[in-house]
Scaffold this motif. Structure first.
Motif, PDB file in Angstrom:
ATOM      1  N   LEU A   6      45.809  34.280  44.369  1.00 22.44           N
ATOM      2  CA  LEU A   6      45.666  35.192  45.498  1.00 22.44           C
ATOM      3  C   LEU A   6      45.365  36.599  45.024  1.00 22.44           C
ATOM      4  CD1 LEU A   6      48.592  33.939  47.753  1.00 22.44           C
ATOM      5  CD2 LEU A   6      46.139  33.476  48.008  1.00 22.44           C
ATOM      6  N   LEU A   7      45.978  36.988  43.908  1.00 23.20           N
ATOM      7  CA  LEU A   7      45.823  38.346  43.382  1.00 23.20           C
ATOM      8  C   LEU A   7      45.482  38.301  41.904  1.00 23.20           C
ATOM      9  CD1 LEU A   7      48.984  39.911  45.041  1.00 23.20           C
ATOM     10  CD2 LEU A   7      46.611  40.179  45.782  1.00 23.20           C
ATOM     11  N   GLY A  17      41.941  37.499  44.681  1.00 27.34           N
ATOM     12  CA  GLY A  17      41.416  36.468  43.794  1.00 27.34           C
ATOM     13  C   GLY A  17      40.733  35.363  44.582  1.00 27.34           C
ATOM     14  N   ALA A  18      40.315  34.307  43.877  1.00 25.52           N
ATOM     15  CA  ALA A  18      39.616  33.192  44.512  1.00 25.52           C
ATOM     16  C   ALA A  18      40.473  32.526  45.575  1.00 25.52           C
ATOM     17  CB  ALA A  18      39.191  32.169  43.456  1.00 25.52           C
ATOM     18  N   GLY A  19      41.789  32.524  45.385  1.00 26.83           N
ATOM     19  CA  GLY A  19      42.681  31.920  46.377  1.00 26.83           C
ATOM     20  C   GLY A  19      42.646  32.638  47.711  1.00 26.83           C
ATOM     21  N   SER A  20      42.410  33.937  47.684  1.00 19.98           N
ATOM     22  CA  SER A  20      42.282  34.695  48.934  1.00 19.98           C
ATOM     23  C   SER A  20      41.035  34.257  49.697  1.00 19.98           C
ATOM     24  CB  SER A  20      42.199  36.202  48.644  1.00 19.98           C
ATOM     25  OG  SER A  20      43.393  36.659  48.060  1.00 19.98           O
ATOM     26  N   ILE A  21      39.949  34.060  48.973  1.00 23.01           N
ATOM     27  CA  ILE A  21      38.707  33.591  49.592  1.00 23.01           C
ATOM     28  C   ILE A  21      38.883  32.159  50.090  1.00 23.01           C
ATOM     29  CG2 ILE A  21      36.266  33.067  49.175  1.00 23.01           C
ATOM     30  CD1 ILE A  21      36.399  35.390  47.056  1.00 23.01           C
ATOM     31  N   GLY A  22      39.545  31.321  49.273  1.00 23.47           N
ATOM     32  CA  GLY A  22      39.812  29.943  49.680  1.00 23.47           C
ATOM     33  C   GLY A  22      40.666  29.884  50.938  1.00 23.47           C
ATOM     34  N   ASP A  63      48.527  34.203  31.380  1.00 26.43           N
ATOM     35  CA  ASP A  63      49.434  35.248  31.867  1.00 26.43           C
ATOM     36  C   ASP A  63      49.908  35.000  33.293  1.00 26.43           C
ATOM     37  OD1 ASP A  63      47.211  35.864  33.383  1.00 26.43           O
ATOM     38  OD2 ASP A  63      46.899  37.843  32.506  1.00 26.43           O
ATOM     39  N   ASN A  64      49.679  33.787  33.796  1.00 29.87           N
ATOM     40  CA  ASN A  64      50.079  33.471  35.164  1.00 29.87           C
ATOM     41  C   ASN A  64      50.759  32.098  35.168  1.00 29.87           C
ATOM     42  OD1 ASN A  64      50.111  32.598  37.894  1.00 29.87           O
ATOM     43  ND2 ASN A  64      48.419  33.962  38.379  1.00 29.87           N
ATOM     44  N   LEU A  65      52.034  32.080  35.535  1.00 26.82           N
ATOM     45  CA  LEU A  65      52.782  30.814  35.579  1.00 26.82           C
ATOM     46  C   LEU A  65      52.190  29.826  36.572  1.00 26.82           C
ATOM     47  CD1 LEU A  65      56.502  31.940  35.376  1.00 26.82           C
ATOM     48  CD2 LEU A  65      55.483  30.105  34.067  1.00 26.82           C
ATOM     49  N   ALA A  66      51.799  30.311  37.738  1.00 25.45           N
ATOM     50  CA  ALA A  66      51.372  29.427  38.824  1.00 25.45           C
ATOM     51  C   ALA A  66      50.023  28.767  38.565  1.00 25.45           C
ATOM     52  CB  ALA A  66      51.332  30.189  40.141  1.00 25.45           C
ATOM     53  N   LEU A  86      50.020  38.924  35.935  1.00 22.97           N
ATOM     54  CA  LEU A  86      50.770  38.829  37.183  1.00 22.97           C
ATOM     55  C   LEU A  86      52.237  38.491  36.927  1.00 22.97           C
ATOM     56  CD1 LEU A  86      50.177  39.081  40.193  1.00 22.97           C
ATOM     57  CD2 LEU A  86      49.859  36.621  40.267  1.00 22.97           C
ATOM     58  N   THR A  87      52.503  37.621  35.963  1.00 22.98           N
ATOM     59  CA  THR A  87      53.881  37.277  35.619  1.00 22.98           C
ATOM     60  C   THR A  87      54.390  38.277  34.587  1.00 22.98           C
ATOM     61  OG1 THR A  87      53.348  34.934  35.951  1.00 22.98           O
ATOM     62  CG2 THR A  87      55.415  35.443  34.842  1.00 22.98           C
ATOM     63  N   THR A  88      55.508  38.912  34.898  1.00 26.11           N
ATOM     64  CA  THR A  88      56.108  39.920  34.020  1.00 26.11           C
ATOM     65  C   THR A  88      57.548  39.518  33.708  1.00 26.11           C
ATOM     66  OG1 THR A  88      56.966  41.256  35.838  1.00 26.11           O
ATOM     67  CG2 THR A  88      54.700  41.730  35.105  1.00 26.11           C
TER      68      THR A  88
END
Length: 123
Positions: A6-7, A17-22, A63-66, A86-88
C-alpha cells in the motif's frame, strides 16, 4: 498485480504502492486481482526453477515483512529483514503479527547485513 504494498518509503516520505492501485481497481471492478509478486510464491518459485536452485539454498532479503519476508517464507527460502524500509525496530512486532511471519534474521541496516552475510559465508 505485482505486489500488495500500500505504501512505499521514499526520501520525501511514504508514497502509494501497487497495492493502492490494486485496491482502487478491486473496488471499481468488483474483481479480485491475481497476485503474482510478493508475497505470493509464484515469481519466487519461477526464479528458483530458472536459476536451478532449491528453496533451501536461497535467501530472500528485504525491508518489508508483509511482502519480502512473507514471499521468502511462502517459497521456503531463508529470510533476512533489513530495518531500512517500512518495517522498523519500532513497528516490528505489530508488522510481524500483521504479516503472520517472522524473518530468520534481522539486520538494522545494510552495513549490518553485509557483516551478517560475511559471517555466514565464513561458516
Amino acid at each position: 498485480m505485482t505486489n500488495p504494498d500500500l505504501l512505499l518509503p521514499s526520501d520525501d516520505g511514504l508514497l502509494p504502492g501497487a497495492g493502492s492501485i490494486g485496491a482502487m481497481l478491486r473496488a471499481a471492478s468488483g474483481q479480485e486481482p491475481v497476485l503474482i509478486g510478493k508475497p505470493s510464491a509464484i515469481l519466487m518459485d519461477y526464479a528458483l526453477r530458472d536459476l536451478g536452485l532449491a528453496a533451501e539454498d536461497a535467501w530472500v532479503i528485504g525491508d518489508n515483512l508483509a511482502t519480502d519476508i512473507a514471499a521468502g517464507k511462502a517459497a521456503g527460502c531463508g529470510t533476512v529483514l533489513v530495518l531500512t524500509g517500512l518495517t522498523t525496530a519500532d513497528n516490528f512486532e505489530a508488522y510481524a503479527e500483521q504479516a503472520g511471519c517472522r524473518p530468520d534474521a534481522v539486520c538494522g541496516d545494510l552495513h549490518e547485513l553485509r557483516s551478517y552475510i560475511s559471517a555466514f559465508i565464513r561458516r
